[in-house]
Design an enzyme around this catalytic site. Structure first.
Site, mmCIF file in Angstrom:
data_model
loop_
_atom_site.group_PDB
_atom_site.id
_atom_site.type_symbol
_atom_site.label_atom_id
_atom_site.label_comp_id
_atom_site.label_asym_id
_atom_site.label_seq_id
_atom_site.Cartn_x
_atom_site.Cartn_y
_atom_site.Cartn_z
ATOM 1 N N THR A 25 0.668 -1.130 -0.044
ATOM 2 C CA THR A 25 -0.141 0.004 0.119
ATOM 3 C C THR A 25 0.839 1.295 -0.064
ATOM 4 O O THR A 25 1.275 1.633 -0.911
ATOM 5 C CB THR A 25 -0.994 0.085 1.059
ATOM 6 O OG1 THR A 25 -0.206 -0.025 2.519
ATOM 7 C CG2 THR A 25 -1.929 -0.961 1.113
ATOM 8 N N LYS A 40 4.183 -6.801 4.162
ATOM 9 C CA LYS A 40 3.687 -5.459 3.724
ATOM 10 C C LYS A 40 3.526 -4.369 5.259
ATOM 11 O O LYS A 40 3.104 -5.179 5.910
ATOM 12 C CB LYS A 40 2.711 -5.147 2.858
ATOM 13 C CG LYS A 40 1.284 -5.559 3.247
ATOM 14 C CD LYS A 40 0.557 -4.597 4.264
ATOM 15 C CE LYS A 40 0.368 -3.342 3.234
ATOM 16 N NZ LYS A 40 -0.129 -2.292 4.598
ATOM 17 N N THR A 68 -0.312 -2.525 11.189
ATOM 18 C CA THR A 68 -0.606 -2.450 9.954
ATOM 19 C C THR A 68 0.233 -3.378 8.918
ATOM 20 O O THR A 68 1.122 -2.613 8.429
ATOM 21 C CB THR A 68 -0.980 -1.193 9.125
ATOM 22 O OG1 THR A 68 -1.998 -0.612 9.929
ATOM 23 C CG2 THR A 68 -1.537 -1.351 7.687
ATOM 24 N N GLU A 86 6.648 5.135 7.159
ATOM 25 C CA GLU A 86 6.167 6.282 6.406
ATOM 26 C C GLU A 86 7.274 7.511 6.881
ATOM 27 O O GLU A 86 7.194 8.044 7.968
ATOM 28 C CB GLU A 86 4.885 6.222 6.720
ATOM 29 C CG GLU A 86 4.070 5.240 6.104
ATOM 30 C CD GLU A 86 2.544 5.198 6.303
ATOM 31 O OE1 GLU A 86 1.906 4.694 5.670
ATOM 32 O OE2 GLU A 86 2.112 6.256 7.382
ATOM 33 N N ASN A 146 0.388 10.640 5.613
ATOM 34 C CA ASN A 146 -0.753 10.168 6.187
ATOM 35 C C ASN A 146 -2.005 11.070 6.161
ATOM 36 O O ASN A 146 -3.094 10.923 5.981
ATOM 37 C CB ASN A 146 -0.552 9.959 7.970
ATOM 38 C CG ASN A 146 0.084 8.492 7.887
ATOM 39 O OD1 ASN A 146 -0.663 7.388 7.898
ATOM 40 N ND2 ASN A 146 1.348 8.571 8.121
ATOM 41 N N SER A 179 -6.328 10.602 -0.784
ATOM 42 C CA SER A 179 -6.418 11.693 -1.617
ATOM 43 C C SER A 179 -6.368 10.943 -3.048
ATOM 44 O O SER A 179 -5.652 9.887 -3.194
ATOM 45 C CB SER A 179 -5.134 12.620 -1.664
ATOM 46 O OG SER A 179 -5.552 13.196 -0.505
#
Length: 403
Positions: free
Chosen positions: A153, A179, A190, A274, A398, A403
């Site tokens: 993702t 992932k 996650t 991230e 995040n 979007s």
């Protein structure tokens, strides 16, 4: 920016396990986002799931089906979590299992569904069902790389690892993919991880090995403190090698290989955190028990103040010391605490080390790979946690995720 992380050049096929990925148009345009894995007719499957009280529909269904002991197939989609979707989400997950059963000639209970992506959106079941015939026809043993990319993702790099280990009954292979990049925290994160082996093993022993490997790998990482609704780690044993764990040496060798695969995948998730610019190991030694060491290491690894100081390369070591003190471990004596960052001794006997220099601290905090070592001076137990820094990019990713 993935810190010191590159995609594997090759992942070894696992005898008895076939995989396929294709584009079902679940959320992403022009990329694979649906995976089918066949663990084989004699497969043994162990799995661990998120402890989030609001488990996603596929996690609920997967746990139910796995408990019946006949699991063989894994169906995984990216782009839609099928979480927060109520009874409709459960029905959608079950319908997907029915569709796999229909095309494979098995039962719905033999299918474990997994999803990752945006929470609260209806699962586009029709697209998944429509893609299944092509997916099933494409099953092959050498598609681990393609499958690893399909489950991504916000990941920037495919995460995979392979090992081979010689047992008394012959050689066995382990290959895993994972992932995860954000919403990462123990129990679990996650993250999805799927590991295959051709070992021949009974379910209870396989689950015990997975729990052992999971403790110091997937349950030892944190990016941002958020535990997701969809997390799972699955270990599939096809039995195709016919080699089992006949001796203590066999068990130790296989456990070491499984531990290594899980740790490599878990650390890859943190390295791809991230917005991460630094990979950080927090090691707490000199504890009375492993549990208290892990509690303190986790508190330091999760601290936003520590993580932002790391991003800024600011040797604000007081934030580390404060995190140790607020970790909730009773009877800590500050005068026994020592802290090093990489090769720099910063804290001795609870205060600034006499020979510490700010320039040395700046250099240590400025490294891409950082080891924070905390010695409590009260025992022999040790634990490690793995984390990354907090950057401006984390907020941007995040803020713009939907979007």
């Amino acid at each position: 920016m993935a810190v010191g992380l590159t995609a594997p050049e090759v992942l070894q096929p696992v005898p008895g396990i076939r995989l396929a990925a294709n584009a079902a148009g679940i959320r992403y345009a022009g990329r694979d986002d649906l995976v089918l894995i066949d663990a084989g007719p004699d497969a043994t499957i162990a799995a661990l799931y998120t402890t989030n009280a609001f488990r996603a529909a596929p996690v609920v269904v997967a746990a139910e089906h796995q408990a019946r002991g006949a699991a063989r197939w894994l169906l995984i989609n990216a782009g839609n979590a099928n979480a927060g979707t109520g009874e409709a989400g459960l029905a959608a997950a079950r319908r997907c299992c029915d569709a796999v059963a229909g095309i494979s000639g098995g039962t719905p209970e033999a299918v474990l569904p997994f999803s990752t992506g945006v929470i609260g959106e209806p699962l586009p079941v029709e697209r998944i069902v429509a893609a299944l015939p092509t997916l099933h026809a494409g099953l092959a043993p050498d598609t681990w790389m393609q499958v690893g990319r399909a489950i991504m993702t916000t990941d920037t790099v495919l995460k995979g690892a392979s090992r081979r280990v010689m047992l008394s009954g012959g050689e066995v292979t382990l290959t895993g993919i994972a992932k995860g990049s954000g919403m990462i925290h123990p129990d679990m994160a996650t993250m999805l991880a799927f590991i295959g082996t051709d070992l021949a093993i009974a379910p209870p022993e396989l689950e015990g090995l997975l729990r052992q490997a999971n403790r110091d790998s997937f349950n030892a990482i944190t990016v941002d403190g958020d535990t997701s609704t969809n997390d799972a780690v699955v270990l599939m044993a096809s039995g195709a090698s016919r080699a089992g764990l006949a001796t203590t040496a066999d068990r130790e060798a296989f456990a070491a290989a499984l531990d290594a695969v899980c740790l490599e995948l878990a650390q890859a998730i943190v390295r791809d955190g991230e917005g991460a610019t630094k990979f950080v190991t927090v090691e707490v030694a000199g504890a009375r028990t492993r549990e208290e060491a892990a509690q303190i290491a986790g508190t330091v690894a999760l601290s936003p103040l520590v993580k932002t100081a790391l991003f800024a390369s600011d040797p604000n070591w007081g934030r580390i010391l404060a995190a140790v003190g607020r970790a909730g471990v009773p009877d800590l004596v500050i005068e026994r605490v020592a802290i090093r960052v990489n090769d720099v001794e910063i804290v001795r006997q609870g205060g600034r080390a006499p020979d510490y220099a700010e320039a040395d601290g700046q250099r240590a905090f400025g490294a891409d790979e950082i080891l924070i070592r905390i010695d409590l001076g009260r025992g022999d137990a040790l634990a490690r946690k793995y984390t990354c820094d907090f950057s401006h990019e984390y907020v941007r990713i995040n803020a713009e995720y939907r979007s």
